[in-house]
Write a protein that holds these residues in place. Structure first.
Motif, PDB file in Angstrom:
ATOM      1  N   ILE A  29       0.717  -1.182  -0.036  1.00 18.71           N
ATOM      2  CA  ILE A  29      -0.041   0.061   0.071  1.00 18.71           C
ATOM      3  C   ILE A  29       0.636   1.152  -0.122  1.00 18.71           C
ATOM      4  O   ILE A  29       1.714   1.540   1.131  1.00 18.71           O
ATOM      5  CB  ILE A  29      -1.047   0.049   1.183  1.00 18.71           C
ATOM      6  N   ASP A  30       0.927   1.843  -1.072  1.00 19.11           N
ATOM      7  CA  ASP A  30       1.792   2.977  -1.170  1.00 19.11           C
ATOM      8  C   ASP A  30       3.209   2.809  -0.926  1.00 19.11           C
ATOM      9  O   ASP A  30       3.816   3.551  -0.218  1.00 19.11           O
ATOM     10  CB  ASP A  30       1.197   4.398  -0.323  1.00 19.11           C
ATOM     11  N   LEU A  75      -7.939  -0.021   6.361  1.00 16.60           N
ATOM     12  CA  LEU A  75      -7.449   1.159   5.359  1.00 16.60           C
ATOM     13  C   LEU A  75      -7.890   2.299   6.166  1.00 16.60           C
ATOM     14  O   LEU A  75      -9.068   2.476   6.187  1.00 16.60           O
ATOM     15  CB  LEU A  75      -8.092   0.947   4.105  1.00 16.60           C
ATOM     16  N   GLY A  90      -4.106   5.860   1.651  1.00 18.31           N
ATOM     17  CA  GLY A  90      -3.652   5.106   0.696  1.00 18.31           C
ATOM     18  C   GLY A  90      -4.106   5.624  -0.862  1.00 18.31           C
ATOM     19  O   GLY A  90      -5.157   6.120  -0.794  1.00 18.31           O
ATOM     20  N   LYS A 149      -2.649   3.652  -3.739  1.00 18.56           N
ATOM     21  CA  LYS A 149      -2.301   2.408  -4.628  1.00 18.56           C
ATOM     22  C   LYS A 149      -2.132   1.270  -3.767  1.00 18.56           C
ATOM     23  O   LYS A 149      -1.542   1.245  -2.919  1.00 18.56           O
ATOM     24  CB  LYS A 149      -1.000   2.829  -5.485  1.00 18.56           C
ATOM     25  N   LEU A 150      -2.781   0.243  -4.491  1.00 20.43           N
ATOM     26  CA  LEU A 150      -2.754  -1.209  -3.684  1.00 20.43           C
ATOM     27  C   LEU A 150      -2.351  -2.089  -4.619  1.00 20.43           C
ATOM     28  O   LEU A 150      -2.736  -2.271  -5.778  1.00 20.43           O
ATOM     29  CB  LEU A 150      -4.253  -1.430  -3.161  1.00 20.43           C
TER      30      LEU A 150
END
Length: 694
Positions: free
Chosen positions: A141-142, A162, A165, A167-168
């Motif tokens: 994640i990031d 979550l 963030g 980008k996964l």
């Protein structure tokens, strides 16, 4: 030998030179190596020809492989040894579960990344499962990676909450199993706005608000603070919500604060809304004067004024105690009621003997109950019971309570309304059998009409239209709040204005008397300003006496009050507030007697119009012409002259469309019940009918 490295002596020049010479010798020897032709030698070793079975097995394998035979042979000739043997491709399941309070369903992430980021509520739980291969996958994640937990040799699981963030991604053995752009949406605090507060005809505080939240408002409360006394403990009111987890909540509630010591005083009202995460949003503060009880009896009004003095100036309890003592010594003003006498004496003694600040709230409650006893009898208590029953039914409808509970609360409300109306009528009859107040004919409501409204609200709730039932109950509450019985409403309009002016003068004279007590105690004050106010009040009384004299004889008590005011003003001009206390007390006493005499005469208790009649029809004439009581009931022809329901009063909020819709809903409900009883119908149809009934 060529692939070997020097074991030691790399830093020694002689050793390094010897090593290089060794490598050159090995390179020269490698150039002379030759690979000979292979020699099978199967003939000598396989005397029985079993090698033919290998060829036969190869042919059978190619036939069984079908069209894939060429690829399989190719893989056998060029095997991969990097992963320790062939393994199935990994599969990935990944989904996001939003928090329960959002009301959103779980979201399965797509196999391919979308063009736009996927919106995910903050606090959502991400669950990913990988099946296949042997390497431990990683959740990124990031750029921040974390390993999956191993379930067994080929299954892995990862779970996280979550909060941020963009980008996964999920990686395994350097291979990306999936990548998604995401946008974690934060849960914003709620917003709430307070509409201008209002005072109902019955003196209740009406608070209307609108609150919004991205996932639902959980609670709304009002904080009321007394202006001018920041040390006073704020008053907290929990406001009802029209439903559960509403993103847009708009509702109004009624609060009876007439019994509160702050009634009639300026306050600031501020609302606060809360969401499921206990985040809060506040409204702007609005300054508003709380509704004040409209006491018409002069002694009751004087008692309530002293109650307010304790709220504003708790340090001046001695002045309030002396005023209460003076009132208690005039039993003829409150009908020689021994309970009132004892209550006033008890309040006085508690203020003088017990200096504990906690004494003041107890004395204020005692004064309130005493004023109610003088003024209204038991009607206020019955009104509070009715409001509580109404609120309980509204809350049950909002939380979708079962029909049995709705029926029970509806019956309790019906009984509370009956007791309230009965208490109001008893109070009116106590004030004067033939002096019932005027009501606009469009506002007339009979007992049968109220019962009809309750019955219809109950039917709407049973058919599932609970929002419509709550709206109907709100209309009913507005009607009940608009009913009021006042002492001056049965008088001619001119007499009502005169009585209102008298009450205002008594209130101002009481304030001047309190000011003189304070100035005498402190030894200083604005005596000249008080003298000017006293003189202006005396002139107001003179003007009122002139108006009364045009229609009849002026009560002698008003003349004595005017002379006492003159003496008080003179003492104040001389800077002697102590000498003004006696005349001011006398002026207040005579004003009270004059108001009582004027009210009794102008009510015209004899059958004709007494002195002071201004030519306008009074309430008695209007009721006799209409032959209806204030609640729309026609006078019965029996000898007792009671009231009976005529059923003809206007039913507000129930037009033809509402009646038709209700009839259709009832017809559908009856048809569903009939079909549910037919057990020969298919099971799937009966299950569907049962769900509709629920």
């Amino acid at each position: 030998a060529l692939a070997d490295t020097i074991a030691s002596g790399a830093g020694d020049a002689a050793s390094l030179a010897l090593w290089q010479a060794h490598r050159r010798r090995m390179a020269e020897a490698a150039r002379g190596l030759r690979v000979g032709w292979p020699k099978a030698g199967f003939g000598a070793r396989d005397r029985y020809g079993l090698r033919a079975l290998l060829a036969l097995l190869l042919i059978l394998g190619a036939v069984d492989a079908g069209p894939d035979w060429a690829q399989r042979i190719g893989r056998s000739l060029a095997p991969s040894f990097g992963a320790g043997g062939a393994q199935p491709a990994a599969s990935l399941d990944i989904w996001v579960t939003p928090p329960d309070y959002t009301g959103l369903p779980p979201q399965l992430l797509p196999a391919t990344a979308p063009a736009t980021p996927i919106s995910i509520p903050a606090g959502s739980v991400l669950l990913a499962q990988v099946h296949g291969r042997g390497e431990v996958p990683r959740l990124v994640i990031d750029g921040k990676a974390g390993d999956f937990a191993r379930i067994d040799d080929s299954n892995f699981k990862a779970q996280t909450t979550l909060t941020a963030g963009g980008k996964l991604a999920v990686l395994q053995g350097g291979v990306s199993l999936g990548t998604w752009p995401i946008m974690v949406v934060p849960d914003l605090p709620p917003t709430v706005a307070l509409l201008p507060p209002k005072r109902t005809d019955r003196g209740a505080l009406r608070l209307e608000y609108r609150a919004t939240d991205d996932y639902g408002v959980e609670a709304v409360k009002a904080t009321i603070a007394l202006v001018g006394n920041p040390a006073a403990e704020p008053l907290i009111l929990d406001l009802p919500l029209p439903g559960l987890h509403l993103k847009d909540a708009h509702d109004a509630s009624f609060h009876d604060l007439l019994a509160n010591p702050w009634a009639g005083l300026p306050v600031t009202i501020k609302l606060e809304a809360k969401d499921a995460l206990n985040q809060t949003g506040a409204s702007d503060a609005i300054t508003f004067t709380l509704p004040e009880p409209a006491f018409h009896h002069p002694v009751a009004r004087a008692i309530v004024d002293q109650r307010k003095e304790l709220a504003l100036h708790p340090d001046q309890r001695d002045i309030v105690a002396e005023t209460l003592s003076d009132l208690s010594l005039r039993p003829q003003l409150y009908g020689d009621d021994k309970v009132v006498f004892l209550a006033l004496r008890m309040a006085r003694e508690r203020l003088m003997i017990n200096p504990d600040p906690q004494t003041i709230p107890a004395v204020q409650e005692l004064l309130w109950q005493t004023a109610l006893r003088i003024e209204d009898g038991r009607a206020p208590l019955m009104q509070e019971d009715m409001r509580q029953a109404m609120q309980a039914l509204q809350d049950a409808l909002a939380r979708n309570a079962p029909d049995s509970e709705i029926d029970r609360l509806t019956q309790q409300l019906r009984e509370a309304i009956h007791r309230y109306l009965q208490a109001m009528m008893e109070n009116a009859l106590k004030q004067g059998l033939d002096q019932l107040p005027q009501f606009d004919s469009s506002q007339m409501m009979g007992g049968q009409d109220l019962a009809t409204l309750l019955d219809r609200a109950q039917e709407l709730a049973r058919t599932g239209a609970r929002d419509a039932a709550r709206d109907l109950l709100s209309q009913l509450q507005d009607m009940l709040e608009s009913l009021q019985l006042g002492r001056t409403s049965g008088m001619p309009s001119g007499a009502a204005r005169a009585m209102g002016a008298m009450q205002d003068m008594m209130h101002r004279q009481q304030q001047l008397l309190n000011q003189s007590f304070r100035d005498q105690r402190d030894g200083h004050g604005d005596e000249q300003g008080a003298a000017a106010t006293q003189e202006a009040l005396r002139r107001m009384l003179g003007d009122l006496m002139s108006q009364i004299g045009e229609n009849g004889e002026i009560p002698q008590a008003l003349g004595r009050a005017e002379r006492a005011m003159r003496g008080a003003a003179e003492a104040l001009r001389q800077g002697k507030p102590g000498d003004a206390i006696g005349p001011q007390t006398e002026a207040l006493d005579q004003l009270q007697q004059g108001a009582r005499g004027l009210g009794e005469r102008m009510l015209g208790r004899n059958q004709g119009n007494g002195p002071g009649y201004d030519g306008e029809p009074d309430a008695q004439d209007s009721l006799r012409q209409a032959e209806h009581d204030p609640f729309g009931r026609a006078r019965s022809p029996d000898e007792e002259g009671g009231w009976v329901e005529d059923g003809g009063a206007m039913r507000r909020g129930l037009g033809p469309d509402t009646d038709s819709a209700l009839r259709r809903a009832k017809a559908i409900l009856e048809e569903l019940r009939r079909r549910a009883g037919e057990r020969d119908r298919p099971a799937i149809e009966r299950d569907y009918i049962d769900r509709l009934l629920r």
